[in-house]
Design a protein around this motif. Sequence first.
Motif, PDB file in Angstrom:
ATOM      1  N   ARG A 188       0.827  -1.222   0.000  1.00 29.73           N
ATOM      2  CA  ARG A 188       0.000   0.000   0.000  1.00 29.73           C
ATOM      3  C   ARG A 188       0.854   1.262   0.000  1.00 29.73           C
ATOM      4  N   ALA A 189       2.028   1.194   0.649  1.00 27.63           N
ATOM      5  CA  ALA A 189       2.882   2.387   0.733  1.00 27.63           C
ATOM      6  C   ALA A 189       3.692   2.625  -0.538  1.00 27.63           C
ATOM      7  N   ASN A 190       3.634   1.705  -1.466  1.00 25.52           N
ATOM      8  CA  ASN A 190       4.417   1.835  -2.707  1.00 25.52           C
ATOM      9  C   ASN A 190       3.603   2.641  -3.729  1.00 25.52           C
ATOM     10  N   PRO A 191       4.084   3.818  -4.141  1.00 30.15           N
ATOM     11  CA  PRO A 191       3.302   4.634  -5.084  1.00 30.15           C
ATOM     12  C   PRO A 191       3.004   3.917  -6.394  1.00 30.15           C
ATOM     13  N   LEU A 192       3.861   2.926  -6.738  1.00 32.60           N
ATOM     14  CA  LEU A 192       3.626   2.209  -7.998  1.00 32.60           C
ATOM     15  C   LEU A 192       2.329   1.393  -7.959  1.00 32.60           C
ATOM     16  N   ARG A 193       1.866   1.114  -6.762  1.00 31.51           N
ATOM     17  CA  ARG A 193       0.576   0.420  -6.641  1.00 31.51           C
ATOM     18  C   ARG A 193      -0.525   1.228  -7.341  1.00 31.51           C
ATOM     19  N   ALA A 202      -3.212  -0.865 -19.476  1.00 33.45           N
ATOM     20  CA  ALA A 202      -3.253  -0.458 -20.881  1.00 33.45           C
ATOM     21  C   ALA A 202      -2.364  -1.334 -21.757  1.00 33.45           C
ATOM     22  N   LEU A 203      -1.178  -1.671 -21.239  1.00 35.37           N
ATOM     23  CA  LEU A 203      -0.193  -2.337 -22.102  1.00 35.37           C
ATOM     24  C   LEU A 203      -0.146  -3.847 -21.927  1.00 35.37           C
ATOM     25  N   GLU A 204      -0.442  -4.312 -20.708  1.00 32.71           N
ATOM     26  CA  GLU A 204      -0.254  -5.737 -20.414  1.00 32.71           C
ATOM     27  C   GLU A 204      -1.504  -6.253 -19.704  1.00 32.71           C
ATOM     28  N   PRO A 205      -2.547  -6.514 -20.468  1.00 28.02           N
ATOM     29  CA  PRO A 205      -3.868  -6.716 -19.873  1.00 28.02           C
ATOM     30  C   PRO A 205      -3.991  -7.903 -18.911  1.00 28.02           C
ATOM     31  N   PHE A 206      -3.084  -8.888 -19.004  1.00 33.07           N
ATOM     32  CA  PHE A 206      -3.196 -10.030 -18.092  1.00 33.07           C
ATOM     33  C   PHE A 206      -2.336  -9.865 -16.846  1.00 33.07           C
ATOM     34  N   ALA A 207      -1.494  -8.824 -16.849  1.00 39.57           N
ATOM     35  CA  ALA A 207      -0.533  -8.678 -15.750  1.00 39.57           C
ATOM     36  C   ALA A 207      -1.219  -8.440 -14.410  1.00 39.57           C
ATOM     37  N   LEU A 208      -2.339  -7.717 -14.435  1.00 41.41           N
ATOM     38  CA  LEU A 208      -2.995  -7.406 -13.156  1.00 41.41           C
ATOM     39  C   LEU A 208      -3.588  -8.647 -12.496  1.00 41.41           C
ATOM     40  N   ASP A 209      -3.714  -9.739 -13.230  1.00 39.03           N
ATOM     41  CA  ASP A 209      -4.115 -11.003 -12.591  1.00 39.03           C
ATOM     42  C   ASP A 209      -3.136 -11.368 -11.475  1.00 39.03           C
ATOM     43  N   LEU A 210      -1.851 -11.039 -11.700  1.00 34.41           N
ATOM     44  CA  LEU A 210      -0.842 -11.370 -10.698  1.00 34.41           C
ATOM     45  C   LEU A 210      -0.887 -10.426  -9.505  1.00 34.41           C
ATOM     46  N   TRP A 211      -1.600  -9.309  -9.660  1.00 25.71           N
ATOM     47  CA  TRP A 211      -1.843  -8.405  -8.523  1.00 25.71           C
ATOM     48  C   TRP A 211      -3.035  -8.904  -7.714  1.00 25.71           C
ATOM     49  N   LYS A 212      -3.933  -9.604  -8.396  1.00 25.35           N
ATOM     50  CA  LYS A 212      -5.191  -9.986  -7.725  1.00 25.35           C
ATOM     51  C   LYS A 212      -5.096 -11.352  -7.073  1.00 25.35           C
ATOM     52  N   SER A 213      -4.248 -12.220  -7.606  1.00 25.47           N
ATOM     53  CA  SER A 213      -4.225 -13.610  -7.141  1.00 25.47           C
ATOM     54  C   SER A 213      -2.794 -14.076  -6.917  1.00 25.47           C
ATOM     55  N   GLU A 214      -2.686 -15.080  -6.071  1.00 21.09           N
ATOM     56  CA  GLU A 214      -1.394 -15.727  -5.840  1.00 21.09           C
ATOM     57  C   GLU A 214      -1.105 -16.686  -6.987  1.00 21.09           C
ATOM     58  N   ILE A 215       0.147 -16.740  -7.400  1.00 18.64           N
ATOM     59  CA  ILE A 215       0.533 -17.694  -8.447  1.00 18.64           C
ATOM     60  C   ILE A 215       0.191 -19.121  -8.017  1.00 18.64           C
ATOM     61  N   ALA A 216       0.291 -19.379  -6.704  1.00 15.82           N
ATOM     62  CA  ALA A 216       0.031 -20.742  -6.200  1.00 15.82           C
ATOM     63  C   ALA A 216      -1.332 -21.272  -6.646  1.00 15.82           C
ATOM     64  N   GLN A 217      -2.288 -20.388  -6.786  1.00 16.17           N
ATOM     65  CA  GLN A 217      -3.637 -20.878  -7.121  1.00 16.17           C
ATOM     66  C   GLN A 217      -3.738 -21.404  -8.552  1.00 16.17           C
TER      67      GLN A 217
END
Length: 244
Positions: A188-193, A202-217
Amino acid sequence: MLQKNQDACLPLQSPAAAIPLAHSVPAYLDTYYWWAYVHPQAVRVFERQWLANAILWGNYARLRDSALAEFDATLKGRTLQVACAYGDLTNRLCTRLPERGGTLDVVDVLPIQLDNLRRKLPASDRVRLHTMDSSALGFADASFDRVLLFFLLHEQPREVRIATLAEAWRVVKPGGRIVIVDYALPDRANPLRYLFRPVLAALEPFALDLWKSEIAQWLPPPARAAVRKETCFGGLYQKIVLTR
Ligand SMILES: C[S@@+](CC[C@H](N)C(=O)[O-])C[C@H]1O[C@@H](n2cnc3c(N)ncnc32)[C@H](O)[C@@H]1O
């Protein structure tokens, strides 16, 4: 979307040979990453160490070395790199191969990327390049001692990502290691969030999946218990290490 696997394998000692076989480009690469990997100009623009480093906010060497640190200093046996990367990651793997008793296989679905990689590497009969889809690897079960996925998963739609992880798990030997380096949800403290989200969207439409979920799943169930996770750069990057 999954490609029928065709293994157009070339050892690096035959530089004159072109990577043969027309290979169809996955729809997601053609649609969203043509500018980065598929277009003939892409390699000319992006194959710069400083640019790869800038895209990773100055963390290229740190992330590369963190991935490599999970492997033995000398890469005995068989090593698999799933997908090419701009920069010197593969060269660093090559320098760790022993004179005898160690080989590196690199797969990528785009011949243009493998051609580029071949130009970067020293000629060696210990390194082999394969035109191959990560979601349908043409290797036997339990045939590699270690597998590396460096910033691949965030480019892939969910079903391809799941298949890629299942394939990595399938081809690694019991006791072997899989190392994954990719994006994660920044703290939360990282401005890049907040600042980087619209760029990725805009550029990498599937990348935010890795923000929403753990790779383990997305791993096959037996692999989920074997996960070790570390993050760095305020959580923007993660390293997952799996021992089969
Ligand atoms: C691994 S990522 C690396 C990205 C990172 N920005 C870098 O260069 O360091 C890019 C590569 O993945 C490859 N790729 C994408 N989907 C693939 C798939 N299904 N099978 C094999 N290679 C794939 C692309 O062709 C491209 O060469």
